[in-house]
Enzyme design. Sequence first.
Site, mmCIF file in Angstrom:
data_model
loop_
_atom_site.group_PDB
_atom_site.id
_atom_site.type_symbol
_atom_site.label_atom_id
_atom_site.label_comp_id
_atom_site.label_asym_id
_atom_site.label_seq_id
_atom_site.Cartn_x
_atom_site.Cartn_y
_atom_site.Cartn_z
ATOM 1 N N TYR A 1 27.772 54.859 61.485
ATOM 2 C CA TYR A 1 28.840 55.632 60.840
ATOM 3 C C TYR A 1 30.039 55.664 61.770
ATOM 4 O O TYR A 1 29.880 55.896 62.975
ATOM 5 C CB TYR A 1 28.391 57.069 60.559
ATOM 6 C CG TYR A 1 28.296 57.349 59.080
ATOM 7 C CD1 TYR A 1 29.418 57.188 58.266
ATOM 8 C CD2 TYR A 1 27.105 57.744 58.494
ATOM 9 C CE1 TYR A 1 29.326 57.420 56.902
ATOM 10 C CE2 TYR A 1 27.012 57.977 57.135
ATOM 11 C CZ TYR A 1 28.136 57.808 56.337
ATOM 12 O OH TYR A 1 28.054 58.037 55.000
ATOM 13 N N GLU B 1 33.576 56.998 60.709
ATOM 14 C CA GLU B 1 34.777 57.493 60.012
ATOM 15 C C GLU B 1 35.931 57.644 61.003
ATOM 16 O O GLU B 1 35.747 58.146 62.116
ATOM 17 C CB GLU B 1 34.469 58.840 59.357
ATOM 18 C CG GLU B 1 33.699 58.660 58.055
ATOM 19 C CD GLU B 1 33.196 59.963 57.484
ATOM 20 O OE1 GLU B 1 33.106 60.937 58.226
ATOM 21 O OE2 GLU B 1 32.892 59.992 56.295
ATOM 22 N N ASP C 1 49.788 40.984 46.132
ATOM 23 C CA ASP C 1 48.327 40.989 46.074
ATOM 24 C C ASP C 1 47.916 39.517 46.106
ATOM 25 O O ASP C 1 47.980 38.815 45.099
ATOM 26 C CB ASP C 1 47.872 41.670 44.785
ATOM 27 C CG ASP C 1 46.355 41.705 44.657
ATOM 28 O OD1 ASP C 1 45.674 40.930 45.362
ATOM 29 O OD2 ASP C 1 45.850 42.501 43.838
ATOM 30 N N THR D 1 41.627 40.578 49.022
ATOM 31 C CA THR D 1 40.188 40.642 49.234
ATOM 32 C C THR D 1 39.867 39.566 50.270
ATOM 33 O O THR D 1 40.715 38.742 50.608
ATOM 34 C CB THR D 1 39.408 40.362 47.924
ATOM 35 O OG1 THR D 1 39.940 39.195 47.330
ATOM 36 C CG2 THR D 1 39.478 41.526 46.976
ATOM 37 N N LYS E 1 37.419 35.452 48.563
ATOM 38 C CA LYS E 1 37.805 34.396 47.617
ATOM 39 C C LYS E 1 38.126 33.135 48.427
ATOM 40 O O LYS E 1 37.233 32.621 49.100
ATOM 41 C CB LYS E 1 38.951 34.887 46.736
ATOM 42 C CG LYS E 1 38.517 36.090 45.867
ATOM 43 C CD LYS E 1 39.553 36.550 44.891
ATOM 44 C CE LYS E 1 39.027 37.648 43.997
ATOM 45 N NZ LYS E 1 39.497 38.991 44.356
ATOM 46 N N ARG F 1 32.457 40.371 51.076
ATOM 47 C CA ARG F 1 33.151 41.130 50.031
ATOM 48 C C ARG F 1 33.811 42.345 50.661
ATOM 49 O O ARG F 1 33.149 43.331 50.978
ATOM 50 C CB ARG F 1 32.169 41.559 48.949
ATOM 51 C CG ARG F 1 31.449 40.397 48.312
ATOM 52 C CD ARG F 1 30.769 40.813 47.047
ATOM 53 N NE ARG F 1 31.737 40.969 46.006
ATOM 54 C CZ ARG F 1 32.108 39.993 45.173
ATOM 55 N NH1 ARG F 1 31.574 38.805 45.270
ATOM 56 N NH2 ARG F 1 33.004 40.206 44.240
HETATM 57 N N1 DSN Z 1 40.544 39.556 40.203
HETATM 58 C C1 DSN Z 1 39.212 39.358 39.677
HETATM 59 C C2 DSN Z 1 38.942 37.884 39.639
HETATM 60 O O1 DSN Z 1 39.883 37.170 39.814
HETATM 61 O O2 DSN Z 1 37.833 37.430 39.362
HETATM 62 C C3 DSN Z 1 38.322 40.165 40.414
HETATM 63 O O3 DSN Z 1 38.853 41.489 40.447
#
Ligand code: DSN
Length: 451
Positions: free
Chosen positions: A54, A56, A199, A225, A228, A234
């Site tokens: 933990y 925080e 984004d 994220t 990808k 993740r």
């Molecule tokens: N943005 C979605 C995707 O592209 O699969 C996931 O949130």
Amino acid sequence: MKRLQKLSETDNEVFGLIQSELERQEDGLEMIPSENFASRAVMEAEGSVFTNKYSEGYPGKRYYGGNEFVDKVENLAIERAKKAFGVPRANVQPYSGTPANFAVYLATCQPGDVIMGQALPDGGHLTHGWKTSFSGIFYKAVQYHVKADGYIDFEEARKLALEHKPKLIWVGASAYVRQFPFKEMAEIADEVGAYLVADVAHISGLIIGGAHQSPSQYVHIITTTTHKTLRGPRGAIIMVTEKGLKKDPELADRIDKAVFPGLQGGPHDQTTAAIAVALGEALQPDFKGYANQIVANSKALAAGLMKNGLKLVSNGTENHLMLVDLTTIAKGHGVFAQEALEAAGITVNKNTIPLDPSSPFYPSGIRLGTPAITTRGMKEPEMEKIAKWIAEVVNETKKYKLPAEKSEIGEYIRKFKEELKANANVKKVRSEVKELCSRFPLYKVDMNGTS
Ligand code: DSN
């Protein structure tokens, strides 16, 4: 000792499911453009003892003891993120993309403020103001669109911005096949004094690898994220640019406070470690080759699909993904193509297309991309084969049509799936896909070997 040996001894049920998922990934073509295959090193960090901790707070300012090594790994991830994107501040704690974007709202807007983003059916993300997401519920969302040619409609975006004066504007999307126009959107945001947030979840690996222009000089905030094109675990990162700190010197501190304690509790330190590993991999010189090959494969695949008679939104792609417009067969046809391709071992997702005549649940297109198959080492000659198989399989769905009566759809699709099982052409493609995959092995040898 065999990989996962302990698990196989203690919980054969979960072990069996992991093995089945491994085979599914190994024997099929993963072509959902938001997915990828993390390296063994990333997965080892994700499965490490950091999961027990933990912590925080932030490095040097924790609410718990015992964080000497957590601090070091979080600082390492932060430094690598700053280097990879050329930004002065990074927060690596968001659990995933949606919480990261929520934190941005919390740091920059009050509930009820006007925000603007690309509409979901036009490729945008739920968190950019779509009505069913917190972003469309708590904020007054204005949505811009793409034109029939698939490019963002700047004229509309500028008009909407001047009329509604959004506090925050998003650039970036989940199903956009062209380069994101950071400069053009910055001109609009600057004109109305809005925060501009890129984004780049889909393209962050392409940016680091030099296969897509970077937003760093144009926007105030960047979110991504990490699983990808970046090929990590993740998780997610929020970054503040020099331009962002110039507009608002407190911005990065407010984002840190929004992530914790605003939205989250303890960070997932095992994920932080895995993000550090993924960024370390992405900063290696060979990652440039990977990123550029993703785009080269994507362009080759797009050309192959069109050569085989399929229609693509915007007639091609400039990044890792493409959208097949299936209105040439019927509106709402995405589900048939997705299911048939899955039966053939090719995983894609049904997706809306610009001006979709159907609904988001039964959209008229499919979205597919090349990050994961490029990780396997596939190149242009394989793209040519895959394009042909996709066209062949989609061709098998032509006689099916979504019933106009909603209550009949479920049964119709169940029957369609039954018929697919007996379809000789789909079966033929399935075995060809399997053979191709066996020549580009993924984890199998390694996972079943000894450690
Ligand atoms: N943005 C979605 C995707 O592209 O699969 C996931 O949130």
